[in-house]
Each structure stands twice: as C-alpha cells, then as structure tokens.
Design an enzyme around this catalytic site. Structure first.
Site, PDB file in Angstrom:
ATOM      1  N   THR A  21      -3.404 -42.308 -17.890  1.00 52.61           N
ATOM      2  CA  THR A  21      -4.187 -42.989 -18.935  1.00 52.61           C
ATOM      3  C   THR A  21      -3.377 -43.098 -20.228  1.00 52.61           C
ATOM      4  O   THR A  21      -3.516 -44.071 -20.963  1.00 52.61           O
ATOM      5  CB  THR A  21      -5.528 -42.260 -19.224  1.00 52.61           C
ATOM      6  OG1 THR A  21      -5.248 -40.889 -19.520  1.00 52.61           O
ATOM      7  CG2 THR A  21      -6.487 -42.349 -18.059  1.00 52.61           C
ATOM      8  N   ILE A  98      -1.329 -44.574  -7.637  1.00 56.41           N
ATOM      9  CA  ILE A  98      -0.628 -45.609  -6.871  1.00 56.41           C
ATOM     10  C   ILE A  98       0.316 -46.390  -7.773  1.00 56.41           C
ATOM     11  O   ILE A  98       0.839 -47.420  -7.381  1.00 56.41           O
ATOM     12  CB  ILE A  98      -1.660 -46.555  -6.214  1.00 56.41           C
ATOM     13  CG1 ILE A  98      -2.592 -47.182  -7.279  1.00 56.41           C
ATOM     14  CG2 ILE A  98      -2.485 -45.812  -5.173  1.00 56.41           C
ATOM     15  CD1 ILE A  98      -3.501 -48.288  -6.732  1.00 56.41           C
ATOM     16  N   HIS A 114      -2.130 -41.701  -1.973  1.00 57.85           N
ATOM     17  CA  HIS A 114      -2.884 -42.953  -1.808  1.00 57.85           C
ATOM     18  C   HIS A 114      -1.988 -44.178  -1.803  1.00 57.85           C
ATOM     19  O   HIS A 114      -2.460 -45.295  -2.017  1.00 57.85           O
ATOM     20  CB  HIS A 114      -3.969 -43.049  -2.890  1.00 57.85           C
ATOM     21  CG  HIS A 114      -5.001 -41.970  -2.768  1.00 57.85           C
ATOM     22  ND1 HIS A 114      -5.761 -41.515  -3.820  1.00 57.85           N
ATOM     23  CD2 HIS A 114      -5.394 -41.230  -1.692  1.00 57.85           C
ATOM     24  CE1 HIS A 114      -6.579 -40.557  -3.395  1.00 57.85           C
ATOM     25  NE2 HIS A 114      -6.369 -40.360  -2.112  1.00 57.85           N
ATOM     26  N   CYS A 143       2.148 -64.059   4.102  1.00 64.47           N
ATOM     27  CA  CYS A 143       3.527 -63.959   4.591  1.00 64.47           C
ATOM     28  C   CYS A 143       3.923 -65.318   5.182  1.00 64.47           C
ATOM     29  O   CYS A 143       3.056 -66.123   5.540  1.00 64.47           O
ATOM     30  CB  CYS A 143       3.551 -62.893   5.673  1.00 64.47           C
ATOM     31  SG  CYS A 143       5.129 -62.664   6.498  1.00 64.47           S
TER      32      CYS A 143
HETATM   33  P1  CNA Z   1     -10.803 -39.825 -11.905  1.00 64.34           P
HETATM   34  O1  CNA Z   1     -11.929 -39.468 -11.015  1.00 64.34           O
HETATM   35  O2  CNA Z   1     -10.915 -41.066 -12.727  1.00 64.34           O
HETATM   36  O3  CNA Z   1     -10.543 -38.579 -12.845  1.00 64.34           O
HETATM   37  C1  CNA Z   1      -9.636 -38.601 -13.893  1.00 64.34           C
HETATM   38  C2  CNA Z   1      -9.808 -37.316 -14.683  1.00 64.34           C
HETATM   39  O4  CNA Z   1      -8.760 -37.224 -15.623  1.00 64.34           O
HETATM   40  C3  CNA Z   1     -11.118 -37.245 -15.443  1.00 64.34           C
HETATM   41  O5  CNA Z   1     -11.715 -35.986 -15.191  1.00 64.34           O
HETATM   42  C4  CNA Z   1     -10.690 -37.393 -16.917  1.00 64.34           C
HETATM   43  O6  CNA Z   1     -11.482 -36.622 -17.789  1.00 64.34           O
HETATM   44  C5  CNA Z   1      -9.281 -36.872 -16.889  1.00 64.34           C
HETATM   45  N1  CNA Z   1      -8.365 -37.469 -17.873  1.00 64.34           N
HETATM   46  C6  CNA Z   1      -8.219 -38.796 -18.162  1.00 64.34           C
HETATM   47  N2  CNA Z   1      -7.210 -38.975 -19.040  1.00 64.34           N
HETATM   48  C7  CNA Z   1      -6.732 -37.725 -19.331  1.00 64.34           C
HETATM   49  C8  CNA Z   1      -5.692 -37.241 -20.170  1.00 64.34           C
HETATM   50  N3  CNA Z   1      -4.928 -38.075 -20.892  1.00 64.34           N
HETATM   51  N4  CNA Z   1      -5.486 -35.910 -20.236  1.00 64.34           N
HETATM   52  C9  CNA Z   1      -6.262 -35.052 -19.500  1.00 64.34           C
HETATM   53  N5  CNA Z   1      -7.249 -35.456 -18.691  1.00 64.34           N
HETATM   54  C10 CNA Z   1      -7.463 -36.765 -18.590  1.00 64.34           C
HETATM   55  O7  CNA Z   1      -9.434 -39.966 -11.086  1.00 64.34           O
HETATM   56  P2  CNA Z   1      -8.932 -39.136  -9.834  1.00 64.34           P
HETATM   57  O8  CNA Z   1      -7.467 -39.284  -9.820  1.00 64.34           O
HETATM   58  O9  CNA Z   1      -9.520 -37.800  -9.754  1.00 64.34           O
HETATM   59  O10 CNA Z   1      -9.576 -39.978  -8.652  1.00 64.34           O
HETATM   60  C11 CNA Z   1      -8.845 -40.274  -7.599  1.00 64.34           C
HETATM   61  C12 CNA Z   1      -8.662 -41.798  -7.417  1.00 64.34           C
HETATM   62  C13 CNA Z   1      -8.366 -42.557  -8.660  1.00 64.34           C
HETATM   63  C14 CNA Z   1      -7.461 -41.988  -6.580  1.00 64.34           C
HETATM   64  O11 CNA Z   1      -7.853 -42.626  -5.399  1.00 64.34           O
HETATM   65  C15 CNA Z   1      -6.500 -42.894  -7.345  1.00 64.34           C
HETATM   66  O12 CNA Z   1      -5.847 -43.756  -6.457  1.00 64.34           O
HETATM   67  C16 CNA Z   1      -7.403 -43.639  -8.257  1.00 64.34           C
HETATM   68  N6  CNA Z   1      -6.808 -44.285  -9.447  1.00 64.34           N
HETATM   69  C17 CNA Z   1      -5.455 -44.295  -9.652  1.00 64.34           C
HETATM   70  C18 CNA Z   1      -4.925 -44.888 -10.783  1.00 64.34           C
HETATM   71  C19 CNA Z   1      -3.429 -44.895 -10.990  1.00 64.34           C
HETATM   72  O13 CNA Z   1      -2.674 -45.062 -10.029  1.00 64.34           O
HETATM   73  N7  CNA Z   1      -2.967 -44.717 -12.233  1.00 64.34           N
HETATM   74  C20 CNA Z   1      -5.765 -45.484 -11.729  1.00 64.34           C
HETATM   75  C21 CNA Z   1      -7.163 -45.485 -11.466  1.00 64.34           C
HETATM   76  C22 CNA Z   1      -7.662 -44.866 -10.334  1.00 64.34           C
END
Ligand code: CNA
Length: 234
Positions: A21, A98, A114, A143
């Site tokens: 994030t 991802i 993932h 493709c």
């Molecule tokens: P989630 O369920 O969205 O949890 C994210 C957690 O991180 C929450 O509890 C937030 O409070 C916490 N959080 C957010 N930003 C910060 C920060 N800067 N510092 C500390 N804590 C923070 O996401 P999960 O990863 O648990 O869920 C799994 C899913 C989300 C997977 O299948 C991923 O593929 C999927 N996902 C991935 C991405 C990516 O690749 N960047 C983006 C969105 C979702």
C-alpha cells in the site's frame, strides 16, 4: 525488533497486500481497499475463477485498471527485505502479493503464493506473454493461436502451485524468526502456513489487529515501510 533481527539468520518474511500500500497499490480490506470501492460486482467475485470464465471481458477491464499497476515502485519495506537477504539474515520472502515488487527491489528467494502479474500464458497453447500483451489489448487478450491469454495469478476457486507451497513451507519450517506483515490473515490456505513455523520469535506488523495477534511474541501496529526503514542491517 532490532534485537530479534540481530540474533536471526533464517528470517522468513510472510507478507500480504499491506506491504504494497505504501507503493500506491490498494489492498483488499483497508478503508481505501478494493473491497470498499463500488464496482458492478463485489471485487472478490470478479477475482474468481468462475467469473473469469463467465464474464471474461469485464474481468479484464477490472484487472487492467485495478491489478495491473506496472508503474508501482518498491517501498522501504521491499528494499530492506532485499538487504536482509543479501546480508544473510533472511532466507525467504513468502508473499500473497501478485505485484512483483519484491523482485523489483532485488529479493532473490521469493515464493509468490498467488502468482504474479508479470507472468502470463495462453490457456490453449501455453505460450508465455509479458503483461503488455494484456495492457495493450483493448478487450480480452488473445494469443496468435486463438486461445485466451491469462495472467498466472491464483483467482479465488483456483489452487496454488504445489512447488511454491512446498518451497514456502520448507522455508517457514526452517525459519528462526518469522515476520508476518500487512495481511489480515483471512485468505486460506496462505494464512494456515503460519502453523508450520516452529522457530523462535513471531513478529506481527500490521496497522490493525489480526486473528493471530495472541500467537505473536511482538505485535507492532504501524506502517510496515516505516517500521522496516528503521532496522539496521549488520
Ligand atoms: P488484506 O486482507 O487487504 O489485508 C491487508 C492488511 O494490511 C490489513 O489488515 C491492513 O490493515 C494492513 N495494512 C495495509 N497497509 C498497511 C501498511 N502500510 N502497514 C501495515 N499494515 C498495513 O490483504 P491480504 O494480503 O491479507 O489478503 C490476501 C489477498 C490480497 C491475496 O490474495 C492478494 O493476492 C491480494 N491482493 C494483493 C495485492 C498486491 O499484489 N499488492 C493487492 C490487493 C490484494
């Protein structure tokens, strides 16, 4: 935290969407996450295998605008983890993300549970494609053989790669310290992997509380990038 890291040689970092994030990629469950935004369908439904099959065109519209964020850059957390690996303190990163940002930051041993937006393949002939095959197609990416090009990401309802699971579990079971960060620990089987940790200290870094807080030796409710930026690598 610094003291725990100084004493560790086989740290495994287990991360989720919260790790990215601070690179401008929205997570799922934060207030600004994808689950709080309004689409024609719930985000978790769009990112499912059945939806991909039945509403392929809509899936790609969503995927292009919300998941394919190729301009995103690693943040302080990604860079510090790469530095810890280089210094011989960290043995692996296990990520649910991802976005490929750990590799971009220089990490070598990364288990992408993932999958990755950077790997794509034809569902008919298996030919590999870079993500621009999807970026540059106006609708469903095809493709040259006529098959649909699909990102190598695990949609809800699909299984994780056996090899990736095996590698991740081996690293976790050998770890002397586990840092779990930026994950709500709601998505299985990923969250269940924590049970394989038999080592010393479990550190949890998350802005909000998680169902695993009571299992951790240290819980830090703060931003991951800011926390890891303060770590000195010796
Ligand atoms: P989630 O369920 O969205 O949890 C994210 C957690 O991180 C929450 O509890 C937030 O409070 C916490 N959080 C957010 N930003 C910060 C920060 N800067 N510092 C500390 N804590 C923070 O996401 P999960 O990863 O648990 O869920 C799994 C899913 C989300 C997977 O299948 C991923 O593929 C999927 N996902 C991935 C991405 C990516 O690749 N960047 C983006 C969105 C979702």
């Amino acid at each position: 935290m610094q003291e725990i890291i100084n004493k560790s040689n086989r740290i495994v970092f287990f991360g989720g969407a919260g790790v990215s994030t601070e690179s401008g990629i929205p997570d799922f469950r934060s207030e600004t996450g994808l689950y709080s935004q309004k689409f024609d369908y719930p985000a978790e439904l769009i990112l499912s295998h059945d939806f991909f099959t039945e509403n392929t065109s809509y899936f790609y519209g969503f995927y292009r605008s919300k998941c394919l964020l190729l301009e995103a850059k690693p943040n302080a957390a990604h860079y510090k983890l790469a530095e810890l690996e280089k210094a011989g303190r960290l043995s692996a990163v296990v990520t649910q993300n991802i976005d490929g940002l750990h590799y971009k930051a220089g990490s070598k041993k990364v288990y992408e549970l993932h999958g990755s937006v950077y790997r794509n393949y034809c569902t008919k002939c298996g030919k590999k494609y870079d993500p621009y095959a999807i970026v540059n197609s106006a609708d469903i990416p095809y493709c040259e053989c006529g098959g649909i090009i699909k990102p190598d990401v695990v949609l809800f309802g699909e299984s994780l790669s056996d090899n990736t699971i095996k590698g991740a579990l081996a690293a976790i079971s050998r770890a002397d310290t586990m840092i779990v960060a930026g994950t709500s620990l709601n998505v299985y089987p990923a969250a269940g992997m924590l049970d394989y940790f038999r080592g010393g200290k479990l550190v949890l870094i998350n802005k909000t509380s998680t169902p695993f807080d009571n299992k951790a030796d240290l819980v830090i409710n703060a931003k991951i990038g800011e926390v890891l930026a303060q770590i000195k690598v010796k």
